[in-house]
Design a protein around this motif. Structure first.
Motif, PDB file in Angstrom:
ATOM      1  N   VAL A 171       0.837  -1.206   0.000  1.00 19.11           N
ATOM      2  CA  VAL A 171       0.000   0.000   0.000  1.00 19.11           C
ATOM      3  C   VAL A 171       0.870   1.253   0.000  1.00 19.11           C
ATOM      4  O   VAL A 171       0.545   2.245  -0.650  1.00 19.11           O
ATOM      5  N   LEU A 172       1.978   1.202   0.710  1.00 21.32           N
ATOM      6  CA  LEU A 172       2.789   2.409   0.887  1.00 21.32           C
ATOM      7  C   LEU A 172       3.440   2.849  -0.418  1.00 21.32           C
ATOM      8  O   LEU A 172       3.626   4.044  -0.650  1.00 21.32           O
ATOM      9  N   HIS A 173       3.807   1.896  -1.274  1.00 24.67           N
ATOM     10  CA  HIS A 173       4.426   2.247  -2.555  1.00 24.67           C
ATOM     11  C   HIS A 173       3.480   2.040  -3.728  1.00 24.67           C
ATOM     12  O   HIS A 173       3.882   2.222  -4.876  1.00 24.67           O
ATOM     13  N   GLY A 217      14.501  12.407 -12.176  1.00 26.80           N
ATOM     14  CA  GLY A 217      14.929  12.334 -10.789  1.00 26.80           C
ATOM     15  C   GLY A 217      13.853  11.880  -9.820  1.00 26.80           C
ATOM     16  O   GLY A 217      12.730  11.542 -10.202  1.00 26.80           O
ATOM     17  N   ILE A 218      14.237  11.875  -8.532  1.00 29.72           N
ATOM     18  CA  ILE A 218      13.358  11.416  -7.452  1.00 29.72           C
ATOM     19  C   ILE A 218      12.592  12.608  -6.906  1.00 29.72           C
ATOM     20  O   ILE A 218      13.151  13.696  -6.708  1.00 29.72           O
ATOM     21  N   VAL A 258       7.055   1.699 -12.388  1.00 23.13           N
ATOM     22  CA  VAL A 258       5.669   1.343 -12.697  1.00 23.13           C
ATOM     23  C   VAL A 258       4.848   2.626 -12.748  1.00 23.13           C
ATOM     24  O   VAL A 258       4.927   3.455 -11.830  1.00 23.13           O
ATOM     25  N   ASN A 259       4.063   2.804 -13.804  1.00 18.63           N
ATOM     26  CA  ASN A 259       3.190   3.977 -13.909  1.00 18.63           C
ATOM     27  C   ASN A 259       2.292   4.055 -12.681  1.00 18.63           C
ATOM     28  O   ASN A 259       1.696   3.058 -12.275  1.00 18.63           O
ATOM     29  N   VAL A 260       2.148   5.269 -12.126  1.00 17.01           N
ATOM     30  CA  VAL A 260       1.272   5.345 -10.956  1.00 17.01           C
ATOM     31  C   VAL A 260       0.361   6.562 -10.963  1.00 17.01           C
ATOM     32  O   VAL A 260      -0.797   6.455 -10.567  1.00 17.01           O
ATOM     33  N   PRO A 301       9.475   3.448  -8.241  1.00 13.20           N
ATOM     34  CA  PRO A 301      10.788   2.909  -8.614  1.00 13.20           C
ATOM     35  C   PRO A 301      10.810   1.378  -8.628  1.00 13.20           C
ATOM     36  O   PRO A 301      10.163   0.731  -7.807  1.00 13.20           O
ATOM     37  N   ALA A 302      11.587   0.830  -9.533  1.00 14.64           N
ATOM     38  CA  ALA A 302      11.613  -0.629  -9.735  1.00 14.64           C
ATOM     39  C   ALA A 302      12.098  -1.377  -8.502  1.00 14.64           C
ATOM     40  O   ALA A 302      11.778  -2.559  -8.331  1.00 14.64           O
TER      41      ALA A 302
END
Length: 456
Positions: free
Chosen positions: A125-127, A180-181, A215-217, A231-232
């Motif tokens: 759930v968190l990611h 970037g992040i 992964v598209n979010v 992120p992977a």
């Protein structure tokens, strides 16, 4: 109107869409629309064409259906991992099945039209990730290493490609770049300056070499081509969790409500500890000093109604976390917000000012129970004195019905030391344990103060 909006989407992204074989032919609705249709679309890049051709057999559309009647409730995307029958998608694509398995079921459809049932195996759930099992296997295109350290390192500006089924129109690929992040997200996300539309959630984002980047979010609705990726490395961690369950021959956790609750409790511990790892910042608001937290994850904004003709003046300071945890379409939680409102008047007498402030304070305190996912608010009101100020304080607590051990806390305070000047403060902590809610409330209450030098 809907067709026109769809046309604008296609025209705006001419080089980014391909293989939209399911897109219906759009009739011209006006001369302008007809002119737009006559403009030839730029061809997709050769890299995108090659990637789509190589990847399409392992792309899936994930559909959530009502058990009764199997009517479509929502759609997303997913991708098969290696040559296995495991599929990665977003948690929010599967959230209805996770939380209400008695109402919803899942189905996949691949690019050849094959379809079958979906079994939910694990959620993060968190990611915002989930792993499901389907009744077919991948061709091996989307490879995920066993360790995050073996993932491909991304560089700023590097071309990336997102795949999925936008707007339920057909499988597609879009181009953009890695930027970037995102520092303002509580958990790491990549910024992808390329289009990700509804229905592409859970689809893969890959490099020109076909390596998994994320992964598209989600995307920003107030920006242009500002999209986000999980992120992977979090995919690697969730797949390893599924593999560990299989090795230990554990039965698949069917009670995902308990799993979601456990993850939310872990999140709130990290969130509160991070918020309180250093003392709250005290800012001046009139003669008062108010606690706030400004950080990468929490931003503060101010506003004022100060006008010469106004009978009273209000300065307000709002601080809020930039992100929350998606639980369902009707619930986002795991965040904290702070608000301070300083009101003063030289035109109202003390009685009228008191009436103004009392009504303002009363309107903040929740009444009734419109949200059935939570219990009714249990509120306690008292007149207290912290180390600096006399305050009227109301603390309201609501429990989550489905997620044991989680609460929403709201603390409201109003200063009572001045007749024509008032500081009202509020902190909302959503999805916290009772202990952390009380911890935050006590700290916030005791941090409000007045500058004694400025006190008349």
């Amino acid at each position: 109107m809907k067709l026109k909006q769809l046309l604008i989407l296609l025209v705006c992204l001419p080089s980014l869409l391909m293989a939209a074989d399911a897109v219906p032919e759009l009739p011209a609705t006006s001369e302008a629309d007809a002119a737009l249709e006559s403009i030839p679309l730029a061809p997709p890049s050769s890299a995108a064409q090659k990637l789509y051709s190589a990847a399409k057999n392992d792309l899936l559309q994930i559909r959530v259906l009502l058990k009764s009647g199997r009517t479509q409730a929502s759609v997303g995307s997913g991708f098969l991992i290696g040559s296995s029958d495991l599929v990665v998608t977003n948690y929010h694509v599967m959230s209805q099945i996770a939380l209400e398995p008695e109402v919803y079921v899942g189905e996949f459809v691949d690019t050849n039209g094959q379809r079958g049932d979906v079994e939910l195996l694990a959620v993060d759930v968190l990611h915002d990730l989930a792993v499901v099992r389907v009744s077919r296997k991948g061709t091996g295109f989307f490879k995920v290493p066993e360790l995050p350290a073996k993932l491909f390192a991304l560089t700023q500006g590097q071309y990336l490609y997102s795949l999925g089924n936008p707007l339920d129109l057909g499988f597609a690929i879009s181009e953009g770049s890695y930027n970037g992040i995102i520092g303002r997200a509580f958990y790491d996300q990549f910024m992808f300056t390329g289009p990700i539309n509804s229905g592409m959630s859970g689809g893969p984002n890959i490099t020109a070499e076909g390596k998994i980047a994320g992964v598209n979010v989600s995307k920003r609705l107030d920006g242009e081509l500002v999209s986000f990726l999980v992120p992977a490395r979090f995919v690697v961690e969730l797949l390893n969790k599924v593999a560990a369950q299989a090795e230990q021959k554990k039965k698949t956790a069917k009670d995902f409500n308990a799993e979601v609750a456990q993850q939310l409790i872990a999140h709130q511990n990290v969130m509160v500890n991070k918020l309180l790892e250093t003392p709250l910042t005290l800012k001046a608001l009139g003669p008062y000093r108010v606690p706030v937290r400004e950080s990468e994850q929490v931003r503060c904004w101010g506003r004022s109604n100060a006008k010469p003709e106004a009978p009273f003046e209000v300065d307000q300071m709002n601080c809020q976390m930039e992100s929350a945890i998606y639980v369902s379409a009707l619930m986002q939680t795991g965040n904290i917000a702070i608000r301070h409102t300083f009101t003063r008047s030289e035109k109202l007498d003390a009685l009228r000012f008191s009436h103004l402030i009392s009504n303002s304070f009363k309107n903040q305190v929740p009444a009734g129970n419109k949200d059935q996912r939570l219990t009714a608010a249990s509120c306690t009101e008292d007149f207290v004195k912290n180390p600096s100020l006399p305050l009227r304080a109301v603390l309201c607590v609501r429990a989550y019905r489905k997620f044991s051990g989680l609460y929403d806390f709201a603390l409201f305070t109003a200063s009572t030391d001045q007749s024509r000047m008032s500081l009202q403060s509020r902190i909302d902590a959503r999805g916290v344990s009772y202990e952390n809610g009380m911890r935050l409330s006590r700290l916030f209450l005791n941090s409000i103060s007045i500058n004694k030098v400025s006190k008349p």
